[in-house]
Design a protein around this motif. Structure first.
Motif, mmCIF file in Angstrom:
data_model
loop_
_atom_site.group_PDB
_atom_site.id
_atom_site.type_symbol
_atom_site.label_atom_id
_atom_site.label_comp_id
_atom_site.label_asym_id
_atom_site.label_seq_id
_atom_site.Cartn_x
_atom_site.Cartn_y
_atom_site.Cartn_z
ATOM 1 N N PHE A 85 0.826 -1.208 0.000
ATOM 2 C CA PHE A 85 0.000 0.000 0.000
ATOM 3 C C PHE A 85 0.858 1.254 0.000
ATOM 4 N N GLY A 86 1.880 1.299 0.861
ATOM 5 C CA GLY A 86 2.745 2.475 0.941
ATOM 6 C C GLY A 86 3.417 2.778 -0.388
ATOM 7 N N MET A 87 3.919 1.735 -1.054
ATOM 8 C CA MET A 87 4.627 1.921 -2.317
ATOM 9 C C MET A 87 3.659 2.271 -3.442
ATOM 10 N N LEU A 88 2.457 1.691 -3.432
ATOM 11 C CA LEU A 88 1.461 2.029 -4.448
ATOM 12 C C LEU A 88 0.976 3.468 -4.279
ATOM 13 N N TYR A 89 0.758 3.867 -3.036
ATOM 14 C CA TYR A 89 0.258 5.213 -2.771
ATOM 15 C C TYR A 89 1.235 6.274 -3.260
ATOM 16 N N ILE A 90 2.519 6.071 -2.956
ATOM 17 C CA ILE A 90 3.517 7.065 -3.356
ATOM 18 C C ILE A 90 3.719 7.059 -4.868
ATOM 19 N N SER A 91 3.274 5.970 -5.521
ATOM 20 C CA SER A 91 3.407 5.865 -6.982
ATOM 21 C C SER A 91 2.234 6.485 -7.714
ATOM 22 N N GLY A 92 1.277 7.025 -6.965
ATOM 23 C CA GLY A 92 0.174 7.730 -7.589
ATOM 24 C C GLY A 92 -1.153 7.006 -7.591
ATOM 25 N N LEU A 93 -1.290 5.975 -6.761
ATOM 26 C CA LEU A 93 -2.561 5.254 -6.704
ATOM 27 C C LEU A 93 -3.675 6.178 -6.224
ATOM 28 N N ASN A 94 -4.770 6.181 -6.964
ATOM 29 C CA ASN A 94 -5.919 7.020 -6.616
ATOM 30 C C ASN A 94 -6.530 6.542 -5.299
ATOM 31 N N LEU A 95 -6.757 7.476 -4.378
ATOM 32 C CA LEU A 95 -7.317 7.123 -3.072
ATOM 33 C C LEU A 95 -8.723 6.531 -3.187
ATOM 34 N N LYS A 96 -9.438 6.877 -4.246
ATOM 35 C CA LYS A 96 -10.764 6.298 -4.438
ATOM 36 C C LYS A 96 -10.676 4.785 -4.593
ATOM 37 N N VAL A 97 -9.615 4.347 -5.277
ATOM 38 C CA VAL A 97 -9.408 2.908 -5.462
ATOM 39 C C VAL A 97 -9.171 2.240 -4.111
ATOM 40 N N VAL A 98 -8.406 2.921 -3.245
ATOM 41 C CA VAL A 98 -8.129 2.390 -1.913
ATOM 42 C C VAL A 98 -9.426 2.269 -1.115
ATOM 43 N N LEU A 99 -10.260 3.305 -1.182
ATOM 44 C CA LEU A 99 -11.529 3.278 -0.453
ATOM 45 C C LEU A 99 -12.442 2.164 -0.965
ATOM 46 N N TYR A 100 -12.473 1.971 -2.291
ATOM 47 C CA TYR A 100 -13.268 0.885 -2.865
ATOM 48 C C TYR A 100 -12.731 -0.473 -2.410
ATOM 49 N N ALA A 101 -11.399 -0.582 -2.323
ATOM 50 C CA ALA A 101 -10.782 -1.835 -1.893
ATOM 51 C C ALA A 101 -11.133 -2.140 -0.438
ATOM 52 N N ILE A 102 -11.101 -1.100 0.412
ATOM 53 C CA ILE A 102 -11.459 -1.281 1.824
ATOM 54 C C ILE A 102 -12.925 -1.686 1.947
ATOM 55 N N LEU A 103 -13.780 -1.015 1.166
ATOM 56 C CA LEU A 103 -15.202 -1.342 1.178
ATOM 57 C C LEU A 103 -15.433 -2.781 0.721
ATOM 58 N N GLY A 104 -14.712 -3.181 -0.331
ATOM 59 C CA GLY A 104 -14.823 -4.552 -0.826
ATOM 60 C C GLY A 104 -14.376 -5.569 0.206
ATOM 61 N N ALA A 105 -13.286 -5.229 0.933
ATOM 62 C CA ALA A 105 -12.781 -6.124 1.972
ATOM 63 C C ALA A 105 -13.798 -6.277 3.102
ATOM 64 N N LEU A 106 -14.457 -5.170 3.447
ATOM 65 C CA LEU A 106 -15.468 -5.227 4.510
ATOM 66 C C LEU A 106 -16.656 -6.089 4.087
ATOM 67 N N VAL A 107 -17.055 -5.932 2.827
ATOM 68 C CA VAL A 107 -18.173 -6.730 2.312
ATOM 69 C C VAL A 107 -17.821 -8.214 2.294
ATOM 70 N N CYS A 108 -16.552 -8.494 1.955
ATOM 71 C CA CYS A 108 -16.108 -9.891 1.854
ATOM 72 C C CYS A 108 -15.613 -10.468 3.171
ATOM 73 N N SER A 109 -15.578 -9.641 4.235
ATOM 74 C CA SER A 109 -15.005 -10.090 5.505
ATOM 75 C C SER A 109 -15.652 -11.356 6.066
ATOM 76 N N PRO A 110 -16.986 -11.531 5.945
ATOM 77 C CA PRO A 110 -17.559 -12.793 6.446
ATOM 78 C C PRO A 110 -17.022 -14.020 5.697
ATOM 79 N N ILE A 111 -16.817 -13.872 4.388
ATOM 80 C CA ILE A 111 -16.274 -14.985 3.592
ATOM 81 C C ILE A 111 -14.834 -15.256 3.993
ATOM 82 N N ILE A 112 -14.068 -14.160 4.141
ATOM 83 C CA ILE A 112 -12.664 -14.312 4.541
ATOM 84 C C ILE A 112 -12.571 -14.970 5.915
ATOM 85 N N TYR A 113 -13.403 -14.520 6.839
ATOM 86 C CA TYR A 113 -13.379 -15.044 8.212
ATOM 87 C C TYR A 113 -13.735 -16.526 8.244
#
Length: 368
Positions: A171-199
């Motif tokens: 994450f640190g290296m992607l962020y400094i390379s110009g990764l759009n924060l919206k993508v990060v927020l979508y990824a976090i949201l996706g992880a939360l949605v998938c958390s029951p499956i992951i768990y």
């Protein structure tokens, strides 16, 4: 070797690490009971790893960190190969529920520690060539796919803590390379949605237990909560000035587990109190401030990416280790950089520092 070329060597950073290492030795001596005839083996291994690390710092000064660019594929393959070594019969070794070590007879070595560095060096080259291109979904997908095999191998050991360390590095290296924060927020949201499956379907039973324990911190019936409760008792009982070296009851009487590595910060709090903890926290603050300054003043983006990757690694380990001793983070086997016992951890941390110094001696003028 022209010493004038190394006038920008960051001696303040080196001294801070020396202080952290020295404090660690004192705490390890208490945690291992050397005052009552305990073995000096861990102190010797810790010191030898630190001294060997200093030789690595000197050795790396003969090279330019940009030379690693030519070996991106080899570093990637080396990292995967090291992670596969733990499955070699007679060489791989299981401890604490994970097959993450190789038996070198003298010490047990964790390949993942070295893989963190090989990955950072290779991934930095990959991202340098794609700077400001991470707004394209295809490029984002490929950038995330690059570390995927390594994350999978780490999870299979299974080493959830190690996988999270890699995630923060990525994450640190992607962020400094110009990764759009919206993508990060979508990824976090996706992880939360998938958390029951992951768990329920991805995490191992002992990993689910750690999450359950974290969500029920006051219930000692959950595995792992007992040690966190003892850790908080130790820190709280140290009050402002602490009970004194070798006088921590939770530590000396064996109530605290893994005191020389995972819960070494609790030993610090019990025996040196708020004052001791504050000193260490200030040292880490200055440590990270120096790393930030060096990252922003590197002569090229490759150097910046290397330091950002290393900083992300250290920062997560620091927050995770201190946090879990205070009950605000789940318990994982993550050491406190330069303080906790661990030959492979200390050596890798010193090698990471060697890379930072290599970048620093070729940097632009620091602007704080």
């Amino acid at each position: 070797m022209d010493l004038k070329k190394y006038k920008d060597f960051d001696f303040i950073l080196f001294i801070i690490v020396f202080f952290l290492f020295s404090i660690g030795l004192i705490l390890i001596s208490s945690a291992t009971g050397v005052n009552e005839g305990g073995s000096y083996k861990r102190l010797i291994i810790q010191s030898a790893s630190y001294i060997l690390g200093i030789f690595f710092i000197i050795f790396f000064m003969f090279f330019d960190y940009n030379d690693f660019k030519n070996y991106e594929k080899q570093l990637y393959i080396l990292g995967i190969g090291l992670l596969l070594l733990v499955y070699v019969p007679g060489l791989g070794k299981a401890q604490f529920g994970a097959r993450s070590w190789i038996d070198l007879k003298i010490i047990d070595f964790q390949p993942i520690e070295l893989v963190k560095l090989t990955f950072i060096l290779g991934y930095a080259k990959y991202l340098e060539e794609r700077k400001d291109m991470l707004h394209d979904l295809k490029e984002i997908f490929l950038a995330v796919l690059y570390p995927f095999p390594i994350i999978i191998l780490v999870m299979l050991q299974p080493d959830l803590g190690g996988a999270i360390v890699f995630s923060f590095i990525i994450f640190g290296m992607l962020y400094i390379s110009g990764l759009n924060l919206k993508v990060v927020l979508y990824a976090i949201l996706g992880a939360l949605v998938c958390s029951p499956i992951i768990y329920n379907y991805i995490l191992r039973p002992h990993q689910r237990t750690r999450i359950d324990a974290f969500l029920n911190p006051g219930d000692p019936s959950f595995e792992g909560n007992f040690q966190v409760i003892q850790s908080m008792i130790a820190i709280g009982s140290g009050k402002i000035f602490g009970k004194g070296l070798f006088n921590g009851t939770q530590n000396q009487y064996g109530f605290l587990p893994v005191t020389d590595s995972d819960f070494i910060f609790a030993v610090l709090g019990e025996e040196f109190g708020l004052i001791g903890m504050s000193v260490v926290l200030i040292l880490y603050f200055v440590f990270f401030k120096r790393l930030y300054a060096l990252a922003t003043s590197a002569k090229d983006f490759y150097g910046t990416l290397i330091i950002v990757g290393i900083t992300s690694m250290f920062l997560y380990q620091f927050v995770q280790n201190v946090g879990m001793t205070m009950g605000v983070m789940p318990v994982t086997g993550v050491t406190l950089p330069f303080v906790s016992y661990g030959g492979s951890s200390m050596l890798t941390s010193m090698m990471a520092l060697a890379l930072v110094f290599n970048v620093s001696v070729k940097r632009r003028k620091i602007n704080f």
